[in-house]
Design a protein around this motif. Sequence first.
Motif, PDB file in Angstrom:
ATOM      1  N   THR A  50      41.321  37.073  23.559  1.00 11.84           N
ATOM      2  CA  THR A  50      41.493  38.483  23.164  1.00 11.84           C
ATOM      3  C   THR A  50      40.670  39.420  24.042  1.00 11.84           C
ATOM      4  O   THR A  50      40.729  40.640  23.859  1.00 11.84           O
ATOM      5  CB  THR A  50      41.084  38.674  21.694  1.00 11.84           C
ATOM      6  OG1 THR A  50      39.729  38.228  21.520  1.00 11.84           O
ATOM      7  CG2 THR A  50      41.994  37.867  20.773  1.00 11.84           C
ATOM      8  N   SER A  51      39.902  38.870  24.966  1.00 11.35           N
ATOM      9  CA  SER A  51      39.096  39.725  25.841  1.00 11.35           C
ATOM     10  C   SER A  51      39.989  40.367  26.885  1.00 11.35           C
ATOM     11  O   SER A  51      41.079  39.874  27.190  1.00 11.35           O
ATOM     12  CB  SER A  51      38.008  38.895  26.521  1.00 11.35           C
ATOM     13  OG  SER A  51      38.594  37.886  27.318  1.00 11.35           O
ATOM     14  N   PRO A  52      39.559  41.493  27.459  1.00  7.83           N
ATOM     15  CA  PRO A  52      40.379  42.146  28.486  1.00  7.83           C
ATOM     16  C   PRO A  52      40.579  41.240  29.687  1.00  7.83           C
ATOM     17  O   PRO A  52      39.721  40.427  30.037  1.00  7.83           O
ATOM     18  CB  PRO A  52      39.545  43.385  28.857  1.00  7.83           C
ATOM     19  CG  PRO A  52      38.626  43.594  27.698  1.00  7.83           C
ATOM     20  CD  PRO A  52      38.327  42.240  27.150  1.00  7.83           C
ATOM     21  N   LEU A  53      41.717  41.385  30.335  1.00  7.77           N
ATOM     22  CA  LEU A  53      41.969  40.650  31.564  1.00  7.77           C
ATOM     23  C   LEU A  53      40.969  41.098  32.636  1.00  7.77           C
ATOM     24  O   LEU A  53      40.571  42.269  32.672  1.00  7.77           O
ATOM     25  CB  LEU A  53      43.390  40.899  32.050  1.00  7.77           C
ATOM     26  CG  LEU A  53      44.486  40.097  31.343  1.00  7.77           C
ATOM     27  CD1 LEU A  53      45.842  40.765  31.528  1.00  7.77           C
ATOM     28  CD2 LEU A  53      44.535  38.672  31.882  1.00  7.77           C
ATOM     29  N   PRO A  54      40.555  40.204  33.505  1.00  6.02           N
ATOM     30  CA  PRO A  54      39.579  40.580  34.523  1.00  6.02           C
ATOM     31  C   PRO A  54      40.200  41.496  35.573  1.00  6.02           C
ATOM     32  O   PRO A  54      41.405  41.444  35.824  1.00  6.02           O
ATOM     33  CB  PRO A  54      39.178  39.235  35.136  1.00  6.02           C
ATOM     34  CG  PRO A  54      40.378  38.367  34.934  1.00  6.02           C
ATOM     35  CD  PRO A  54      40.960  38.784  33.614  1.00  6.02           C
ATOM     36  N   VAL A 105      53.260  36.766  35.712  1.00  4.36           N
ATOM     37  CA  VAL A 105      53.083  37.478  36.983  1.00  4.36           C
ATOM     38  C   VAL A 105      54.339  38.290  37.253  1.00  4.36           C
ATOM     39  O   VAL A 105      55.453  37.755  37.236  1.00  4.36           O
ATOM     40  CB  VAL A 105      52.829  36.480  38.131  1.00  4.36           C
ATOM     41  CG1 VAL A 105      52.833  37.204  39.471  1.00  4.36           C
ATOM     42  CG2 VAL A 105      51.512  35.751  37.919  1.00  4.36           C
ATOM     43  N   SER A 106      54.174  39.589  37.487  1.00  4.22           N
ATOM     44  CA  SER A 106      55.328  40.451  37.737  1.00  4.22           C
ATOM     45  C   SER A 106      55.363  40.997  39.163  1.00  4.22           C
ATOM     46  O   SER A 106      56.396  41.491  39.613  1.00  4.22           O
ATOM     47  CB  SER A 106      55.366  41.611  36.732  1.00  4.22           C
ATOM     48  OG  SER A 106      54.119  42.273  36.659  1.00  4.22           O
ATOM     49  N   ASN A 107      54.244  40.902  39.886  1.00  8.71           N
ATOM     50  CA  ASN A 107      54.254  41.329  41.287  1.00  8.71           C
ATOM     51  C   ASN A 107      53.048  40.731  42.007  1.00  8.71           C
ATOM     52  O   ASN A 107      51.986  40.545  41.414  1.00  8.71           O
ATOM     53  CB  ASN A 107      54.225  42.854  41.404  1.00  8.71           C
ATOM     54  CG  ASN A 107      54.690  43.324  42.769  1.00  8.71           C
ATOM     55  OD1 ASN A 107      55.394  42.613  43.471  1.00  8.71           O
ATOM     56  ND2 ASN A 107      54.287  44.525  43.159  1.00  8.71           N
ATOM     57  N   VAL A 133      50.247  41.644  36.403  1.00  9.13           N
ATOM     58  CA  VAL A 133      50.672  40.752  35.325  1.00  9.13           C
ATOM     59  C   VAL A 133      51.120  41.587  34.139  1.00  9.13           C
ATOM     60  O   VAL A 133      50.621  42.698  33.916  1.00  9.13           O
ATOM     61  CB  VAL A 133      49.554  39.776  34.911  1.00  9.13           C
ATOM     62  CG1 VAL A 133      49.123  38.920  36.104  1.00  9.13           C
ATOM     63  CG2 VAL A 133      48.363  40.506  34.324  1.00  9.13           C
ATOM     64  N   THR A 134      52.057  41.033  33.377  1.00  2.00           N
ATOM     65  CA  THR A 134      52.623  41.730  32.223  1.00  2.00           C
ATOM     66  C   THR A 134      52.424  40.866  30.993  1.00  2.00           C
ATOM     67  O   THR A 134      52.786  39.675  30.989  1.00  2.00           O
ATOM     68  CB  THR A 134      54.120  41.997  32.428  1.00  2.00           C
ATOM     69  OG1 THR A 134      54.297  42.731  33.642  1.00  2.00           O
ATOM     70  CG2 THR A 134      54.694  42.793  31.263  1.00  2.00           C
ATOM     71  N   SER A 135      51.853  41.433  29.950  1.00  6.69           N
ATOM     72  CA  SER A 135      51.604  40.688  28.712  1.00  6.69           C
ATOM     73  C   SER A 135      52.809  40.777  27.796  1.00  6.69           C
ATOM     74  O   SER A 135      53.783  41.486  28.064  1.00  6.69           O
ATOM     75  CB  SER A 135      50.354  41.220  28.013  1.00  6.69           C
ATOM     76  OG  SER A 135      50.536  42.576  27.650  1.00  6.69           O
ATOM     77  N   HIS A 152      48.747  44.948  33.981  1.00  4.76           N
ATOM     78  CA  HIS A 152      47.353  44.933  34.413  1.00  4.76           C
ATOM     79  C   HIS A 152      47.313  44.421  35.847  1.00  4.76           C
ATOM     80  O   HIS A 152      48.076  43.517  36.211  1.00  4.76           O
ATOM     81  CB  HIS A 152      46.548  43.998  33.506  1.00  4.76           C
ATOM     82  CG  HIS A 152      45.070  44.000  33.791  1.00  4.76           C
ATOM     83  ND1 HIS A 152      44.210  44.927  33.254  1.00  4.76           N
ATOM     84  CD2 HIS A 152      44.303  43.170  34.553  1.00  4.76           C
ATOM     85  CE1 HIS A 152      42.975  44.679  33.676  1.00  4.76           C
ATOM     86  NE2 HIS A 152      43.008  43.617  34.467  1.00  4.76           N
ATOM     87  N   ARG A 153      46.439  44.993  36.663  1.00  3.61           N
ATOM     88  CA  ARG A 153      46.288  44.556  38.045  1.00  3.61           C
ATOM     89  C   ARG A 153      45.015  43.735  38.202  1.00  3.61           C
ATOM     90  O   ARG A 153      43.950  44.123  37.713  1.00  3.61           O
ATOM     91  CB  ARG A 153      46.266  45.753  38.987  1.00  3.61           C
ATOM     92  CG  ARG A 153      47.631  46.405  39.151  1.00  3.61           C
ATOM     93  CD  ARG A 153      47.589  47.484  40.200  1.00  3.61           C
ATOM     94  NE  ARG A 153      48.920  48.063  40.426  1.00  3.61           N
ATOM     95  CZ  ARG A 153      49.181  49.034  41.275  1.00  3.61           C
ATOM     96  NH1 ARG A 153      48.186  49.550  42.003  1.00  3.61           N
ATOM     97  NH2 ARG A 153      50.403  49.502  41.405  1.00  3.61           N
ATOM     98  N   ILE A 154      45.157  42.638  38.903  1.00  4.23           N
ATOM     99  CA  ILE A 154      44.031  41.743  39.163  1.00  4.23           C
ATOM    100  C   ILE A 154      43.920  41.525  40.666  1.00  4.23           C
ATOM    101  O   ILE A 154      44.912  41.185  41.325  1.00  4.23           O
ATOM    102  CB  ILE A 154      44.205  40.385  38.459  1.00  4.23           C
ATOM    103  CG1 ILE A 154      44.392  40.558  36.949  1.00  4.23           C
ATOM    104  CG2 ILE A 154      43.026  39.461  38.748  1.00  4.23           C
ATOM    105  CD1 ILE A 154      44.709  39.266  36.209  1.00  4.23           C
TER     106      ILE A 154
END
Length: 538
Positions: free
Chosen positions: A9-13, A141-143, A155-157, A163-165
Amino acid sequence: MTSSSTTSTSPLPARTPVLIAGGGPVGLTVAALLAQQGIASTVIEADSSFCDGSRAISMSRRSLEILGWIGADKPMLDKGLSWVGGRSYFRDREVLHFEMPAEPTQRFGPMVNIQQYYAEEFAHDAAIATGLVDVRWSTRVSNVTPHGNGNTVEVTSANGSTHRIEADWVIACDGGRSTVRELLGLQLSGMQYDGRYVIVDIEQATSRPVERLAWFDPPSNPGSTILMHRQPDNVWRIDYQIRDDEDPAEAVKPENVLPRVQSHLDMIGETAPWKPLWISIYNAKCLTLPQYRHGRVLFAGDAAHLVPIFGVRGLNSGLDDAGNLAWKLAAVLRGEAADSLLDSYSIERVHAARENIRYGAKSTEFMAPPNYGFRLMREAALRLALENDSVRSLVNPRQTTAIEYVDSPLNIADFGAFDGGPHAGLPAPEASIQTTGGAQHLSELFGQHFVALYFGDIAPATKGSGGVRVYSVRDTVAIRDGDIHDTLGQMRERFAAAPGTLYVIRPDGYVLGRWRNGRDIDIAAIIDKALQQTTRTA
């Protein structure tokens, strides 16, 4: 499946050293192996949990060694069903009974049958236990946008948020329909066969031995080929070939599948009540990317290659990808190696894929003949095998074996004459040993470090290198750190060793080089040279 995954449940890095696309057994094993080397990673998996139904089911000895490096071997053995051979039948008569090499002193048997979702669960548990792996389920992964210093990954949840990593490296382990491969505009090349197999999991109690069973043109399903494997939890995996003129959509409907299964169970005398668990359809593919490294994106498992199921080379070859890749990428990320070391990953594993495809194609052409000519030759071979032992090798399913890395840029030519034993590019043979650390098999020493084996009382100095473990192989009981007691003389025999012989073994268990007179060899310099370049002269 006995447990389910949990979602963080933590935010994505915002940044990660390694982003692994795909939380199947290959992706999770890569993550765990990297963590063993001190490298953190983020695993992105589109599904909400471990896979369902019948996927890969047979784990090779080599795969169990790799899983042993992350501590996942014991649960695999506790849950799985070991086997050493199998039987093939032409109609209702046995034409082949084969056994793979096995001996009581070996750490693992030749094969273990276990459902893929257990392999995923145990690799996941090993990865999470390291504290360095962040697994994100229901996220895709979306892009992927490569740039000079890494990749920007979008990435798309499950709720649609993005969210961008920033990832220094991306490892695509996202399967045969790889999103990463598609996003980069890459295509697999090769061929696929038209012959289709229906795959059925059923639950039924049985007392049969655990063997690979195959029937060609059985009375229960004339004209078909049927394979059966026992799995844990009283599950049978049944594969049967459908006719070329059958509609695949119709072929997987329960009303068409269940009577065929019942007919075959009746024929072989399996009368216990049963129920279906999973039905799918499959056709053999012989496909690979031409290279597995594209800048700072690396491909492994089905995202890199698709190999026929016959001979159980699919997941096993993917785990070998993981074992080859993890130590090299870790060395690069720690600054110990030039990133050109990763070119050797691509060179070695593309060669392995082509070898697996070559053997898999031969098995496929026998199991699912692509045309009338092949069917005619197969029937002739089966008829001859009824009476002639010398023909029975044609019916052998050619189970997976570790691939020699021919012409690898890392291979060091022999120094001195050897009349046997593994040369550079071959996996080190297993052997029973004893060490002060408690190891009982040589393969337990691999996985994280280079290993130098010196057959003598005093091993060469390594000039302070921490990247290699140096052992003296002795006939006497190990009394100090760095001693290996060759308990049964297997190491001396299998390495064709004499006093003074030196072998340097890579972290993945493959021989880097060997020397007949190794007492004064600078092992650290040898390893440093291997890490800094991928082209060499002997």
